[in-house]
Design a protein around this motif. Sequence first.
Motif, short mmCIF file in Angstrom:
data_model
loop_
_atom_site.label_atom_id
_atom_site.label_comp_id
_atom_site.label_asym_id
_atom_site.label_seq_id
_atom_site.Cartn_x
_atom_site.Cartn_y
_atom_site.Cartn_z
N ARG A 1 -7.52 -20.81 7.31
CA ARG A 1 -8.15 -21.98 7.95
C ARG A 1 -9.57 -22.12 7.41
O ARG A 1 -10.33 -21.16 7.38
N ALA A 2 -9.92 -23.33 6.99
CA ALA A 2 -11.26 -23.58 6.44
C ALA A 2 -12.34 -23.22 7.45
O ALA A 2 -13.42 -22.77 7.07
N SER A 3 -12.07 -23.37 8.74
CA SER A 3 -13.07 -23.10 9.78
C SER A 3 -13.44 -21.62 9.85
O SER A 3 -14.48 -21.28 10.39
N GLN A 4 -12.63 -20.73 9.27
CA GLN A 4 -12.94 -19.30 9.29
C GLN A 4 -13.86 -18.89 8.15
O GLN A 4 -14.31 -17.75 8.11
N LEU A 5 -14.11 -19.81 7.23
CA LEU A 5 -14.87 -19.50 6.03
C LEU A 5 -16.05 -20.45 5.89
O LEU A 5 -16.07 -21.52 6.48
N ARG A 6 -17.02 -20.04 5.09
CA ARG A 6 -18.16 -20.91 4.78
C ARG A 6 -17.96 -21.46 3.38
O ARG A 6 -17.92 -20.70 2.41
N LEU A 7 -17.80 -22.77 3.26
CA LEU A 7 -17.55 -23.39 1.96
C LEU A 7 -18.85 -23.57 1.19
O LEU A 7 -19.86 -23.98 1.75
N LEU A 8 -18.81 -23.25 -0.11
CA LEU A 8 -19.97 -23.31 -0.99
C LEU A 8 -19.61 -24.06 -2.26
O LEU A 8 -18.46 -24.04 -2.69
N GLN A 9 -20.60 -24.67 -2.87
CA GLN A 9 -20.40 -25.30 -4.18
C GLN A 9 -20.45 -24.23 -5.25
O GLN A 9 -21.26 -23.31 -5.19
N ARG A 10 -19.60 -24.34 -6.27
CA ARG A 10 -19.64 -23.48 -7.45
C ARG A 10 -20.14 -24.33 -8.61
O ARG A 10 -19.37 -25.04 -9.24
N PRO A 11 -21.43 -24.30 -8.89
CA PRO A 11 -21.97 -25.22 -9.89
C PRO A 11 -21.59 -24.87 -11.33
O PRO A 11 -21.48 -25.75 -12.17
N SER A 12 -21.37 -23.60 -11.63
CA SER A 12 -21.06 -23.18 -13.00
C SER A 12 -19.64 -22.67 -13.08
O SER A 12 -19.06 -22.24 -12.08
N SER A 13 -19.08 -22.70 -14.28
CA SER A 13 -17.76 -22.13 -14.49
C SER A 13 -17.73 -21.42 -15.83
O SER A 13 -18.50 -21.72 -16.74
N LEU A 14 -16.84 -20.45 -15.94
CA LEU A 14 -16.65 -19.68 -17.16
C LEU A 14 -15.25 -19.96 -17.69
O LEU A 14 -14.30 -20.10 -16.92
N GLU A 15 -15.14 -20.00 -18.99
CA GLU A 15 -13.85 -20.18 -19.65
C GLU A 15 -13.80 -19.20 -20.81
O GLU A 15 -14.79 -19.04 -21.53
N VAL A 16 -12.68 -18.53 -20.98
CA VAL A 16 -12.52 -17.62 -22.11
C VAL A 16 -11.39 -18.14 -22.99
O VAL A 16 -10.29 -18.41 -22.50
N ASP A 17 -11.68 -18.30 -24.26
CA ASP A 17 -10.67 -18.66 -25.25
C ASP A 17 -10.29 -17.37 -25.96
O ASP A 17 -11.06 -16.86 -26.79
N LEU A 18 -9.15 -16.80 -25.58
CA LEU A 18 -8.74 -15.51 -26.13
C LEU A 18 -8.49 -15.59 -27.64
O LEU A 18 -8.80 -14.65 -28.36
N SER A 19 -7.95 -16.72 -28.11
CA SER A 19 -7.66 -16.83 -29.54
C SER A 19 -8.93 -16.84 -30.38
O SER A 19 -8.93 -16.36 -31.51
N LYS A 20 -10.04 -17.36 -29.83
CA LYS A 20 -11.31 -17.38 -30.55
C LYS A 20 -12.23 -16.22 -30.15
O LYS A 20 -13.33 -16.10 -30.68
N LYS A 21 -11.81 -15.44 -29.15
CA LYS A 21 -12.64 -14.36 -28.59
C LYS A 21 -14.01 -14.91 -28.21
O LYS A 21 -15.05 -14.42 -28.61
N GLU A 22 -13.96 -15.97 -27.39
CA GLU A 22 -15.19 -16.70 -27.05
C GLU A 22 -15.25 -16.97 -25.55
O GLU A 22 -14.27 -17.40 -24.95
N LEU A 23 -16.43 -16.72 -24.97
CA LEU A 23 -16.73 -17.06 -23.59
C LEU A 23 -17.57 -18.33 -23.60
O LEU A 23 -18.54 -18.43 -24.34
N ILE A 24 -17.18 -19.30 -22.76
CA ILE A 24 -17.91 -20.56 -22.66
C ILE A 24 -18.40 -20.68 -21.22
O ILE A 24 -17.62 -20.60 -20.28
N VAL A 25 -19.72 -20.84 -21.07
CA VAL A 25 -20.33 -21.02 -19.75
C VAL A 25 -20.66 -22.50 -19.60
O VAL A 25 -21.42 -23.05 -20.40
N HIS A 26 -20.04 -23.14 -18.60
CA HIS A 26 -20.29 -24.56 -18.33
C HIS A 26 -21.28 -24.64 -17.17
O HIS A 26 -21.00 -24.13 -16.08
N ASP A 27 -22.42 -25.30 -17.38
CA ASP A 27 -23.42 -25.40 -16.32
C ASP A 27 -23.30 -26.76 -15.61
O ASP A 27 -22.55 -27.63 -16.04
N PRO A 28 -24.03 -26.93 -14.49
CA PRO A 28 -23.91 -28.16 -13.71
C PRO A 28 -24.26 -29.43 -14.49
O PRO A 28 -23.75 -30.50 -14.18
N GLY A 29 -25.09 -29.32 -15.51
CA GLY A 29 -25.48 -30.49 -16.29
C GLY A 29 -24.47 -30.87 -17.36
O GLY A 29 -24.70 -31.79 -18.14
N GLY A 30 -23.35 -30.14 -17.43
CA GLY A 30 -22.32 -30.44 -18.41
C GLY A 30 -22.53 -29.76 -19.75
O GLY A 30 -21.76 -29.95 -20.68
#
Length: 176
Positions: A84-113
Amino acid sequence: SSSPRTEQPKPEPPRLELVRRLAARVPEGSIVALRARPGRDVVARVGGRTEFGSPQTLAVAYRRGEWIAVRSPALGNAEVGWARASQLRLLQRPSSLEVDLSKKELIVHDPGGRAQRMSVAIGAPDTPTPTGDFYVTDKLAGSDFGPYYGCCILALSGRQPNLSQTWSGGDRLAIH
């Protein structure tokens, strides 16, 4: 005499909504039951702290009315648990991480795109890096766990199902 009864239409169930930028914090001192489906059997319970002592934050995958589906290390890599959503505190996740295994690359996406890219190592052929949707659960000092981790560890929610027989470092995925 009786009059004919007209059937009332059934209310539509709440729509399933995909959520990308929300996280759910478990309040300190509480335990939240994660269910296989809204209102169904409990499949896991999570407390206010992770196994490494950080505040317990879960990635929100879906929302349906008052229920949210979350990812958690307490579940399988591809599973979600409903709470139940009421049991938790909802937060924004402004950044995200993506890993491209074929390129062995980590991509960090920030809030500004903007995206930052960096090289990463991945699992060996006999212990390949699992794929899926994971999230950062803890930020840890690498020196606390051994020199082979480098300065920093980002513990992830996923687990390695293909551990080497000689590995003694646990099954949690991490970026380090």
